[in-house]
Structures are given as structure tokens and as C-alpha cells.
Design a protein around this motif. Sequence first.
Motif, mmCIF file in Angstrom:
data_model
loop_
_atom_site.group_PDB
_atom_site.id
_atom_site.type_symbol
_atom_site.label_atom_id
_atom_site.label_comp_id
_atom_site.label_asym_id
_atom_site.label_seq_id
_atom_site.Cartn_x
_atom_site.Cartn_y
_atom_site.Cartn_z
ATOM 1 N N GLY A 9 0.822 -1.215 0.000
ATOM 2 C CA GLY A 9 0.000 0.000 0.000
ATOM 3 C C GLY A 9 0.851 1.258 0.000
ATOM 4 N N GLY A 10 0.459 2.222 -0.822
ATOM 5 C CA GLY A 10 1.076 3.540 -0.798
ATOM 6 C C GLY A 10 2.448 3.665 -1.439
ATOM 7 N N VAL A 11 2.935 2.605 -2.089
ATOM 8 C CA VAL A 11 4.292 2.678 -2.656
ATOM 9 C C VAL A 11 4.363 3.473 -3.964
ATOM 10 C CG1 VAL A 11 5.240 0.580 -1.599
ATOM 11 C CG2 VAL A 11 3.998 0.417 -3.778
ATOM 12 N N GLY A 12 3.209 3.656 -4.616
ATOM 13 C CA GLY A 12 3.212 4.429 -5.869
ATOM 14 C C GLY A 12 2.692 3.657 -7.079
ATOM 15 N N LYS A 13 1.870 2.631 -6.844
ATOM 16 C CA LYS A 13 1.321 1.831 -7.949
ATOM 17 C C LYS A 13 0.495 2.701 -8.906
ATOM 18 C CE LYS A 13 -0.813 -0.735 -4.923
ATOM 19 N NZ LYS A 13 -0.181 -0.173 -3.726
ATOM 20 N N THR A 14 -0.389 3.496 -8.323
ATOM 21 C CA THR A 14 -1.286 4.304 -9.152
ATOM 22 C C THR A 14 -0.505 5.380 -9.909
ATOM 23 O OG1 THR A 14 -3.092 3.856 -7.626
ATOM 24 C CG2 THR A 14 -3.352 5.766 -9.066
ATOM 25 N N THR A 15 0.482 5.954 -9.238
ATOM 26 C CA THR A 15 1.324 6.960 -9.891
ATOM 27 C C THR A 15 2.029 6.353 -11.101
ATOM 28 O OG1 THR A 15 1.676 8.020 -7.744
ATOM 29 C CG2 THR A 15 3.238 8.579 -9.482
ATOM 30 N N ASP A 37 -8.641 -1.172 -7.832
ATOM 31 C CA ASP A 37 -8.709 -0.859 -6.406
ATOM 32 C C ASP A 37 -10.162 -0.542 -6.061
ATOM 33 O OD1 ASP A 37 -8.500 0.352 -3.858
ATOM 34 O OD2 ASP A 37 -6.458 0.997 -4.300
ATOM 35 N N ALA A 145 -3.614 -3.071 -3.291
ATOM 36 C CA ALA A 145 -2.378 -3.262 -2.531
ATOM 37 C C ALA A 145 -2.294 -4.647 -1.897
ATOM 38 C CB ALA A 145 -2.276 -2.192 -1.449
ATOM 39 N N ASN A 195 10.568 3.162 -6.249
ATOM 40 C CA ASN A 195 9.952 4.494 -6.256
ATOM 41 C C ASN A 195 10.402 5.269 -5.015
ATOM 42 O OD1 ASN A 195 8.373 6.695 -6.939
ATOM 43 N ND2 ASN A 195 6.498 5.841 -6.067
ATOM 44 N N LYS A 196 10.258 6.582 -5.087
ATOM 45 C CA LYS A 196 10.617 7.487 -3.990
ATOM 46 C C LYS A 196 12.096 7.344 -3.631
ATOM 47 C CE LYS A 196 5.879 7.009 -2.306
ATOM 48 N NZ LYS A 196 4.969 6.891 -1.190
ATOM 49 N N PRO A 220 12.327 8.837 -9.086
ATOM 50 C CA PRO A 220 12.893 9.612 -7.976
ATOM 51 C C PRO A 220 11.812 10.091 -7.006
ATOM 52 C CG PRO A 220 12.761 10.955 -9.959
ATOM 53 C CD PRO A 220 12.328 9.562 -10.352
ATOM 54 N N ALA A 221 12.208 10.359 -5.773
ATOM 55 C CA ALA A 221 11.305 11.033 -4.840
ATOM 56 C C ALA A 221 11.237 12.489 -5.275
ATOM 57 C CB ALA A 221 11.860 10.932 -3.425
ATOM 58 N N ASP A 222 10.046 13.029 -5.363
ATOM 59 C CA ASP A 222 9.919 14.418 -5.804
ATOM 60 C C ASP A 222 8.684 15.021 -5.143
ATOM 61 O OD1 ASP A 222 9.605 16.819 -7.255
ATOM 62 O OD2 ASP A 222 10.615 15.914 -8.999
ATOM 63 N N VAL A 225 5.224 15.675 -6.729
ATOM 64 C CA VAL A 225 4.163 14.667 -6.903
ATOM 65 C C VAL A 225 2.966 15.024 -6.017
ATOM 66 C CG1 VAL A 225 3.560 12.222 -6.668
ATOM 67 C CG2 VAL A 225 5.814 12.869 -7.510
ATOM 68 N N GLN A 226 3.244 15.367 -4.766
ATOM 69 C CA GLN A 226 2.160 15.751 -3.854
ATOM 70 C C GLN A 226 1.498 17.046 -4.304
ATOM 71 O OE1 GLN A 226 4.781 13.922 -2.616
ATOM 72 N NE2 GLN A 226 4.605 13.776 -0.388
HETATM 73 N N1 LIG Z 1 8.103 9.537 -6.562
HETATM 74 C C1 LIG Z 1 7.351 10.079 -5.608
HETATM 75 N N2 LIG Z 1 7.777 11.129 -4.889
HETATM 76 C C2 LIG Z 1 7.021 11.666 -3.913
HETATM 77 N N3 LIG Z 1 5.804 11.227 -3.582
HETATM 78 C C3 LIG Z 1 5.307 10.184 -4.255
HETATM 79 C C4 LIG Z 1 6.044 9.549 -5.304
HETATM 80 N N4 LIG Z 1 5.284 8.540 -5.812
HETATM 81 C C5 LIG Z 1 4.134 8.536 -5.111
HETATM 82 N N5 LIG Z 1 4.126 9.514 -4.168
HETATM 83 C C6 LIG Z 1 3.059 9.805 -3.198
HETATM 84 O O1 LIG Z 1 2.836 8.645 -2.431
HETATM 85 C C7 LIG Z 1 1.451 8.462 -2.181
HETATM 86 C C8 LIG Z 1 0.990 7.102 -2.689
HETATM 87 O O2 LIG Z 1 1.095 7.051 -4.105
HETATM 88 P P1 LIG Z 1 0.109 6.161 -4.963
HETATM 89 O O3 LIG Z 1 -1.295 6.511 -4.678
HETATM 90 O O4 LIG Z 1 0.584 6.198 -6.368
HETATM 91 O O5 LIG Z 1 0.422 4.739 -4.313
HETATM 92 P P2 LIG Z 1 -0.403 3.392 -4.398
HETATM 93 O O6 LIG Z 1 0.599 2.293 -4.264
HETATM 94 O O7 LIG Z 1 -1.257 3.371 -5.600
HETATM 95 O O8 LIG Z 1 -1.302 3.491 -3.092
HETATM 96 P P3 LIG Z 1 -2.540 2.545 -2.682
HETATM 97 O O9 LIG Z 1 -1.919 1.289 -2.139
HETATM 98 O O10 LIG Z 1 -3.249 3.346 -1.666
HETATM 99 O O11 LIG Z 1 -3.339 2.301 -3.934
HETATM 100 C C9 LIG Z 1 0.730 9.615 -2.848
HETATM 101 O O12 LIG Z 1 0.494 10.597 -1.886
HETATM 102 C C10 LIG Z 1 1.726 10.104 -3.879
HETATM 103 O O13 LIG Z 1 1.561 11.472 -4.115
#
Ligand SMILES: Nc1ncnc2c1ncn2[C@@H]1O[C@H](COP(=O)(O)OP(=O)(O)OP(=O)(O)O)[C@@H](O)[C@H]1O
Length: 262
Positions: A9-15, A37, A145, A195-196, A220-222, A225-226
Motif C-alpha cells: 500500500g502507498g508505494v506508488g502503484k497508481t502513480t 482498487d 495493494a 519508487n521514492k 525519484p522522490a519528488d 508529486v504531492q
Molecule cells: N516519486 C514520488 N515522490 C514523492 N511522492 C510520491 C512519489 N510517488 C508517489 N508519491 C506519493 O505517495 C502516495 C501514494 O502514491 P500512490 O497513490 O501512487 O500509491 P499506491 O501504491 O497506488 O497506493 P494505494 O496502495 O493506496 O493504492 C501519494 O500521496 C503520492 O503522491
Amino acid sequence: MKIAISGKGGVGKTTLAALMGQFYADAGRDVLAVDADPSPCLAGALGFPEEQRSQLSPIAEMDALIEERTGAKPGTTGGFFTLNPRVDDIPERFSISHRGVRLLEMGSVDLGGSGCICPESAMLKTLFMHLLFRKDDVLILDMYAGVEHLGRASVDFVDAMLVVVEPTRRSLGTAAQIKKLANDIGLSGLWLVGNKVRNEADAEFLSAATPGIPLLGYLPADLMVQEADRLGEAVYDYVPSLRESAEDMANRLVEEIGARDE
Ligand SMILES: Nc1ncnc2c1ncn2[C@@H]1O[C@H](COP(=O)(O)OP(=O)(O)OP(=O)(O)O)[C@@H](O)[C@H]1O
Ligand SMILES: [Mg+2]
């Protein structure tokens, strides 16, 4: 090419799903992005306008339609139902399109199961085949997730599974579980995406600790994104560093999958 994106969860899959989907669409391919999801947010990450998003109803709400087309109620197994239901009118009714990406929300349709050939997975499979009929078409599946949803049914749906990890032991632990499950169910084509990643030390941590999954690349962490999220902008448009890294990975994946399939 059918790509699923998994991870903790929250690692950045959707991004990542949004970045890759928009990249392939801009490269001229037909892209079907599927949000698997139960609390969907891929539409937002892709920058779909609000008026379009409010029109979208998840496929899970198609229960009556699935029953009408397959001859069986969703959730049932073992009975008789058609494996190639009529789906040609479904894209118009249950998906939205924006900048070359067609989006479908699955709601709570489960691809886990135990190799379940159930009415809803027959419907989804037929629908994906209907929508992705050319070799260059791309399916991007943004998964729920964790590992519970990675069942045998997902094998049928994907050529490659990207496992997103942050430079933390915990997310690598989930990746290792995903790898084990993938082996158990015969899913091949696993790739790790970091990611990040903030610095060289993070990158080294990931490449040293990779749980036996080849590394496709890093994002990269950036902090932008937020900011993109707050402004309702697509990361693809708003954050060049992520867009460029995702482009490299998307190109590499095409080469790798192409080479494998030849
Ligand atoms: N490279 C990055 N740098 C900074 N923040 C990031 C980066 N990638 C993702 N984030 C932030 O991390 C959070 C989670 O990203 P995201 O929704 O893509 O994850 P997810 O794996 O799809 O989450 P979930 O498990 O809830 O579906 C978001 O707040 C997003 O803005
Ligand atoms: Mg997500």
C-alpha cells in the motif's frame, strides 16, 4: 501488451500506472487502464476531468448485465455459463476516455480466486480481448495493494507484473511475497520498480536487496508529486523527473517483452 502493477500500500502503484498509461497513449498506442482498487483513484492520477469521472460506474455494478450476458450470477462457480459473452456495447457504457487512455473501474471484481473461471472473470477477459485486439495495444492494470488479490485468475490477464517498492525493508518484504505467489501460480515476467528514491544510497539499498526480481528502473522522490495531487494535475504533465524515468521504463519494457515473445 498486458501489464499489471502491484506492491505494498502507498508505494506508488497508481502513480506509475498513470505515468506509463499516458506515455504509451502519447506514443500512439491504444491504452486501456483498469483500476482494480475498490477505492479507485487512477482517474485522478491520469487527470480525467471531474465531469467525466462522475459518469463512470464500476464494472462490479454490472451484476445484472453479467448475469444477462453469461447466463450466471456473478460470484457463482461450477454452473454453466458462456465463456464469450457479448461485450461490444460495454466500453461505451462503462468506460471513459481522455487523451488516448480509456479507463475502466473494476470495483470489487476479484482477480484473486483460486483459478476461478467465474462469470465475472469470463466477462472481463472477453472485454479485455475485445478492447485490445491489436498487438500494440496496452492494458495497464492498477492492482489492489498487497498480495491477497493475486490469484490464479490474474495469470490470464497479464504478460508482465511490475512490483513497486520503496527503499524500505517492509516494501521489499511484500515484493518477496509477491514473487513467491507468482511462482506458485505460474506467473512469469516480474519486474521490480523502485519508487521514492532520494539518492544513490536508496538506489544501492534497492539493488542490493532486490528479492530476486530484475530491476526495471527507478522513479525519484519528488515533492512535486504531492503538489500535482493537490492541484489535481496529472503527474505525467506536472513532474518532469517522474515522467522521464517512467518513459525509460516503458520503452525498456516494450523491448524486453518484444524480445521475449519473438
Ligand atoms: N516519486 C514520488 N515522490 C514523492 N511522492 C510520491 C512519489 N510517488 C508517489 N508519491 C506519493 O505517495 C502516495 C501514494 O502514491 P500512490 O497513490 O501512487 O500509491 P499506491 O501504491 O497506488 O497506493 P494505494 O496502495 O493506496 O493504492 C501519494 O500521496 C503520492 O503522491
Ligand atoms: Mg493506488
